[in-house]
Motif scaffolding. Structure first.
Motif, PDB file in Angstrom:
ATOM      1  N   LEU A 122       0.699  -1.300   0.071  1.00 38.47           N
ATOM      2  CA  LEU A 122       0.040  -0.197  -0.075  1.00 38.47           C
ATOM      3  C   LEU A 122       0.941   1.130  -0.063  1.00 38.47           C
ATOM      4  O   LEU A 122       0.802   2.130  -0.721  1.00 38.47           O
ATOM      5  N   ILE A 123       1.959   1.213   0.924  1.00 36.41           N
ATOM      6  CA  ILE A 123       2.516   2.480   0.848  1.00 36.41           C
ATOM      7  C   ILE A 123       3.776   2.743   0.044  1.00 36.41           C
ATOM      8  O   ILE A 123       4.133   3.747  -0.626  1.00 36.41           O
ATOM      9  N   GLY A 124       4.472   1.362  -0.494  1.00 38.77           N
ATOM     10  CA  GLY A 124       5.553   1.464  -1.494  1.00 38.77           C
ATOM     11  C   GLY A 124       5.276   2.395  -2.776  1.00 38.77           C
ATOM     12  O   GLY A 124       6.065   3.055  -2.907  1.00 38.77           O
ATOM     13  N   PRO A 125       4.157   2.099  -3.439  1.00 39.90           N
ATOM     14  CA  PRO A 125       4.046   2.999  -4.604  1.00 39.90           C
ATOM     15  C   PRO A 125       3.797   4.615  -4.376  1.00 39.90           C
ATOM     16  O   PRO A 125       4.264   5.322  -5.102  1.00 39.90           O
ATOM     17  N   VAL A 126       3.137   4.779  -3.160  1.00 42.96           N
ATOM     18  CA  VAL A 126       2.955   6.221  -2.610  1.00 42.96           C
ATOM     19  C   VAL A 126       4.567   6.897  -2.529  1.00 42.96           C
ATOM     20  O   VAL A 126       5.022   7.760  -2.804  1.00 42.96           O
ATOM     21  N   GLU A 127       5.310   6.075  -1.834  1.00 43.33           N
ATOM     22  CA  GLU A 127       6.773   6.326  -1.417  1.00 43.33           C
ATOM     23  C   GLU A 127       7.490   6.622  -2.803  1.00 43.33           C
ATOM     24  O   GLU A 127       8.346   7.626  -2.963  1.00 43.33           O
ATOM     25  N   ILE A 128       7.402   5.764  -3.802  1.00 41.84           N
ATOM     26  CA  ILE A 128       8.087   5.687  -5.203  1.00 41.84           C
ATOM     27  C   ILE A 128       7.868   7.167  -5.827  1.00 41.84           C
ATOM     28  O   ILE A 128       8.328   7.846  -6.217  1.00 41.84           O
ATOM     29  N   LEU A 129       6.367   7.261  -5.935  1.00 41.83           N
ATOM     30  CA  LEU A 129       5.938   8.601  -6.322  1.00 41.83           C
ATOM     31  C   LEU A 129       6.268   9.743  -5.675  1.00 41.83           C
ATOM     32  O   LEU A 129       6.979  10.736  -6.296  1.00 41.83           O
ATOM     33  N   LEU A 130       6.345   9.978  -4.403  1.00 36.28           N
ATOM     34  CA  LEU A 130       7.103  10.940  -3.402  1.00 36.28           C
ATOM     35  C   LEU A 130       8.421  11.370  -3.941  1.00 36.28           C
ATOM     36  O   LEU A 130       8.888  12.515  -4.123  1.00 36.28           O
TER      37      LEU A 130
END
Length: 254
Positions: A122-130
């Motif tokens: 859940l958090i991994g894609p958001v982290e990559i985007l940030l």
């Protein structure tokens, strides 16, 4: 009188039970969090006094290399001191098991591992985007671990990051502190946001995408605590996240 812990729709699984008031719990959490820093300061004095030979090298982030056994031991000692202080404080009035969420039936190991993997997904894609939005490489905030992971002392880094860090950080922020805050009129989620913000401050020095990612992980771990009421669940989930991060940095960081 209504139970403030259920005011925001909390499930009955999580019921904070601690003799500590919020102010006292915040003070203890501060002392616990400062313990590794104090050990680090003591280490600097030891190094400058020439009492031990230290081979730490400065790396781009300005920290010392964990390829140095002295500095690695210093980090582990600081974590053990934090754990000892917290364990002692939580035993006040004989309520350690309730305060640290140790009395709740533990979540099965595989379930806890699965919850950790869920947070990664859940958090991994958001982290990559940030990190992409900030124009930073994905390994920016993990590079300080790289020297240690690629040294003969990689196992010490793994112990510190995968065992000790999840233990003392979760016992402190999702156990001791969250219990004291959530039993007030705040209710669970405002207390979880506050404890997660304070936990994020432990990682001060990270880039802003790194800090946001840490905060999101704190909220995710708080959700696991809310759903399970189990300290095992959050410690294991945190350990899974850290193990995954170490593996990615070790294998793919240039």
């Amino acid at each position: 009188m209504s139970d403030p812990t259920l005011a925001d729709g909390d499930s009955a699984t999580y019921r904070p039970d601690t003799p500590w008031r919020p102010a006292g719990a915040l003070l203890v959490a501060l002392v616990v969090s400062l313990a590794p820093i104090l050990v680090g300061i003591a280490g600097v004095f030891v190094e400058r006094a020439g009492l031990l030979g230290v081979d730490g090298e400065i790396i781009p982030q300005g920290g010392a290399s964990l390829a140095s056994p002295f500095l690695l031991a210093q980090m582990i000692i600081g974590q053990l001191l934090s754990l000892a202080i917290l364990w002692g404080a939580a035993g006040w009035r004989g309520a350690r098991a309730q305060t640290l969420r140790l009395a709740t039936p533990p979540t099965p190991w595989l379930t806890a591992v699965g919850l950790g993997l869920l947070l990664i997904v859940l958090i991994g894609p958001v982290e990559i985007l940030l990190y992409r939005l900030a124009g930073l490489e994905l390994f920016t905030d993990g590079r300080w671990l790289l020297d240690g992971l690629r040294s003969p002392y990689w196992w010490g880094v793994a112990i510190a990051a995968v065992i000790l860090a999840p233990l003392w950080e979760e016992l402190t922020f999702r156990g001791f502190l969250l219990s004291a805050l959530a039993k007030t009129a705040l209710g669970f989620w405002p207390a979880a946001v506050l404890s997660s913000l304070l936990w994020t401050l432990l990682h001060w020095g990270y880039s802003w995408p790194g800090l946001v990612s840490v905060f999101l992980a704190g909220i995710g771990l708080s959700w696991i605590m809310k759903r399970t009421g189990s300290m095992r669940a959050v410690v294991v989930a945190h350990a899974v996240i850290n193990a995954f991060s170490l593996s990615i940095v070790s294998l793919f960081a240039p």
